[in-house]
Write a protein that holds these residues in place. Structure first.
Motif, PDB file in Angstrom:
ATOM      1  N   ARG A   1     -37.449-127.023   2.446  1.00 39.59           N
ATOM      2  CA  ARG A   1     -36.638-125.841   2.152  1.00 39.59           C
ATOM      3  C   ARG A   1     -36.928-125.287   0.763  1.00 39.59           C
ATOM      4  NH1 ARG A   1     -31.425-127.450   3.380  1.00 39.59           N
ATOM      5  NH2 ARG A   1     -31.273-126.303   5.334  1.00 39.59           N
TER       6      ARG A   1
ATOM      7  N   GLU B   1     -33.305-120.018   1.333  1.00 39.68           N
ATOM      8  CA  GLU B   1     -32.401-119.363   2.281  1.00 39.68           C
ATOM      9  C   GLU B   1     -32.821-119.591   3.724  1.00 39.68           C
ATOM     10  OE1 GLU B   1     -32.328-115.281   1.129  1.00 39.68           O
ATOM     11  OE2 GLU B   1     -31.405-115.674  -0.833  1.00 39.68           O
TER      12      GLU B   1
ATOM     13  N   THR C   1     -33.352-121.109   7.460  1.00 38.19           N
ATOM     14  CA  THR C   1     -32.508-121.848   8.402  1.00 38.19           C
ATOM     15  C   THR C   1     -33.222-123.143   8.813  1.00 38.19           C
ATOM     16  OG1 THR C   1     -33.491-120.765  10.331  1.00 38.19           O
ATOM     17  CG2 THR C   1     -31.592-119.682   9.284  1.00 38.19           C
ATOM     18  N   ARG C   2     -32.489-124.026   9.460  1.00 44.83           N
ATOM     19  CA  ARG C   2     -33.091-125.283   9.919  1.00 44.83           C
ATOM     20  C   ARG C   2     -34.205-125.009  10.924  1.00 44.83           C
ATOM     21  NH1 ARG C   2     -31.206-130.610   9.616  1.00 44.83           N
ATOM     22  NH2 ARG C   2     -32.207-132.036  11.096  1.00 44.83           N
ATOM     23  N   GLU C   3     -34.003-124.028  11.773  1.00 42.50           N
ATOM     24  CA  GLU C   3     -35.023-123.688  12.781  1.00 42.50           C
ATOM     25  C   GLU C   3     -36.307-123.207  12.104  1.00 42.50           C
ATOM     26  OE1 GLU C   3     -31.826-122.719  12.899  1.00 42.50           O
ATOM     27  OE2 GLU C   3     -31.297-124.171  14.482  1.00 42.50           O
ATOM     28  N   GLU C   4     -36.177-122.404  11.071  1.00 41.91           N
ATOM     29  CA  GLU C   4     -37.362-121.921  10.334  1.00 41.91           C
ATOM     30  C   GLU C   4     -38.084-123.078   9.639  1.00 41.91           C
ATOM     31  OE1 GLU C   4     -35.956-117.375   9.135  1.00 41.91           O
ATOM     32  OE2 GLU C   4     -35.313-119.082   7.909  1.00 41.91           O
TER      33      GLU C   4
END
Length: 578
Positions: free
Chosen positions: A435, A440, A442-445
């Protein structure tokens, strides 16, 4: 008032309400301390003259007044001890935050010259004693001044001659204190420097503990630490010696004052020029007079410790960042990735020789360019100039036709991704480290970036998957795994410009294949600059730039450079023979 004094006082500004409340309490404490001996004198007079009508009632009434004064005194003392100390801690926190922010503004050149342990010492030990100074400094001065003036005023009203004898001690004490204060200040500064040396030694040893153990050199490190530790003990011993002379000398003066009062006061009673009640009050007031002297002595210690730390703090804060935003700095939008070096030269320091000399190079948008050459030719330096980790000494670097010095640093670096050979991972989870490329995301990204970097499979095999703690600097992971996490970070950042600094040179063949595959995906549709040691990893580059001590020696594709039989061909043949 000089700039450092103004800076020192500026930290009070956010807490002025609390500060004045603290000073008001200090004033009340001082006033009550001076009133109590007068109350005792009042009671003593009525005890000695007990035959007066209503004497017992007046004594009890004064006792009640004294109890009320003691209650107020206690409440004010509690406020000073709690709220005052808290104010000092908050000011200390503000200073530490400011120094930390300043550290982040300084360039690589600064960190090339300073040890991490020394910098840590400035942000911790040096500032630590300032909380006490900020809190106790004004408070001690106010209380001491009020008590000294008030006590001397009372003493003069009781007996002028006896007070003049006491007063003669004060200038001698002041001269003695000033002399030893200078010695204490010098010793304290040396001590803080030695603590910084110890921090640097510990940080260096612990960071390289695996190297230490692999060479069985624990004893060597012990000796190095013992040397730094011994220097600290020597400097601290000098400080303790000065402190011993200072504090015990001041105690001796206070005992001399008390002795003088008892002897000359007793003689005055015998001579009928002083009453017993007045002598008792006088001795109590001398006790009050000695207390602010001791408080000032303690303030002198706090001042020396605090101001020494403040000076070292300011020494750091006054170092101007050599790389900063121009006043009219632009924000980047729609970056195409065209990079141009125009007659660029660079040297690390004024008295050093040039690392790069008159480099002129054009890298087109989306082009894949490899930079090769012998060690020390300046390959990594060349790439470090693009995100302005270092500032060019001469010449200009353009990004899409704009001088990078006219672009905001944050905006410039936001559009450049760097993958280095020496991967740095932070203590924490796998998820947090990926991250870091985009806070910013998301977990999916994050999961998608890991898949692009060929990291998802090994992450899922970890005990807690993406929430697994990887230890300090990612110590629980292999070299290839750490490298893929660093690549996942860049995938998540998704920059139009990519710099790969020998990203696969330290990996085994299997790890290199996985990393190389992820790098090939990463470099698509981006301007890519690759620093390569192993020429086999860049033979498919659109252009290879050969850098030597003289600058750019030759450019071309792998086949073109081999056909020239120049520097590149020699490097290639040497690696084939290895």
């Amino acid at each position: 008032m000089n700039s450092r004094t103004k800076k020192f006082l500026s930290y009070y500004k956010p807490y002025l309400g609390l500060f004045w409340a603290d000073m008001a309490c200090a004033f009340v404490v001082s006033a009550i301390t001076l009133i109590l001996p007068l109350c005792v004198r009042y009671i003593t007079i009525y005890v000695l003259e007990a035959s007066q009508p209503g004497a017992l009632k007046k004594i009890y009434m004064m006792g009640a007044v004294m109890l009320a004064l003691i209650a107020v005194h206690t409440v004010c003392d509690i406020f000073i001890s709690y709220k005052g100390h808290r104010m000092g801690a908050m000011m200390e926190s503000d200073m530490r935050s400011e120094l930390f922010d300043h550290y982040q503004k300084l360039s690589f050149s600064f960190y090339d010259e300073h040890k991490t342990g020394q910098l840590m010492s400035r942000a911790t030990n040096d500032i630590l004693s300032l909380a006490e100074l900020y809190h106790h400094g004004p408070e001690d001065i106010v209380i001491s001044a009020l008590k000294l003036i008030g006590a001397l005023a009372i003493l003069f009203t009781i007996d002028v001659k006896l007070t003049l004898i006491v007063f003669l001690f004060l200038p001698v004490m002041a001269v003695y204190a000033c002399y030893l204060n200078k010695r204490m200040n010098a010793a304290l500064r040396r001590t803080k420097e030695r603590i910084g040396d110890i921090n640097a030694q510990v940080e260096d040893t612990l960071a390289g503990i695996r190297v230490v153990k692999s060479f069985a050199n624990e004893q060597v490190e012990r000796q190095k630490f013992a040397c730094a530790n011994e220097r600290f003990v020597q400097s601290r011993s000098e400080g303790y010696k000065s402190e011993a002379y200072f504090f015990e000398g001041m105690n001796a003066f206070t005992h001399l004052i008390t002795t003088a009062v008892v002897v000359f006061g007793g003689a005055a009673i015998v001579g009928a020029s002083l009453e017993m009640a007045d002598l008792l009050t006088y001795i109590l007031c001398v006790g009050i007079l000695i207390e602010p002297i001791k408080r000032l002595v303690n303030f002198a210690r706090l001042y020396q410790e605090g101001i020494t730390g403040f000076d070292r703090f300011m020494d750091m804060l006054e170092i101007e960042p050599d790389i900063h935003d121009a006043k009219d700095a632009e924000e980047l939008t729609d970056v195409r990735g065209h990079i141009a070096f125009r007659d660029v030269s660079f040297k690390y320091k004024e008295d050093y020789g040039h690392v790069l000399k008159h480099v002129t190079l054009d890298i087109q948008s989306g082009e894949y360019v490899a930079v090769v050459g012998p060690s020390g030719a300046g390959k990594s330096t060349l790439c470090s100039l693009i995100p302005r980790f270092y500032e060019v000494s001469e010449g200009t670097i353009l990004l899409d036709g704009r001088d990078i010095r006219k672009i905001g640093l944050r905006s410039l670096r936001k559009h450049i991704g760097v993958v280095q050979q020496d991967v740095y991972l932070f203590a924490g989870s796998v998820l947090d480290n990926i991250r870091y490329g985009n806070m910013e995301a998301t977990r999916e990204e994050i999961l998608e970036a890991a898949k692009q970097a060929n990291a998802h499979e090994f992450i899922m095999e970890l005990p807690h998957g993406y929430d697994t703690d990887i230890g300090q600097r990612g110590v629980k992971l292999s070299g290839g795994q750490k490298q893929r996490l660093s690549i996942a970070r860049v995938f998540l950042k998704n920059p139009p410009i990519l710099i790969l600094d020998e990203a696969t040179s330290a990996l085994d063949n299997e790890s290199e294949r996985a990393v190389q595959d992820s790098l090939e995906r990463l470099t698509r549709h981006r301007t890519t600059l690759v620093i390569a040691h192993r020429l086999s990893t860049v033979r498919n580059a659109q252009r290879i730039v050969v850098l030597t001590d003289s600058g750019i020696e030759e450019q071309g594709t792998h086949e073109q450079l081999l056909a020239r039989s120049g520097v590149y061909a020699n490097l290639h043949h040497m690696q084939l023979r290895m």
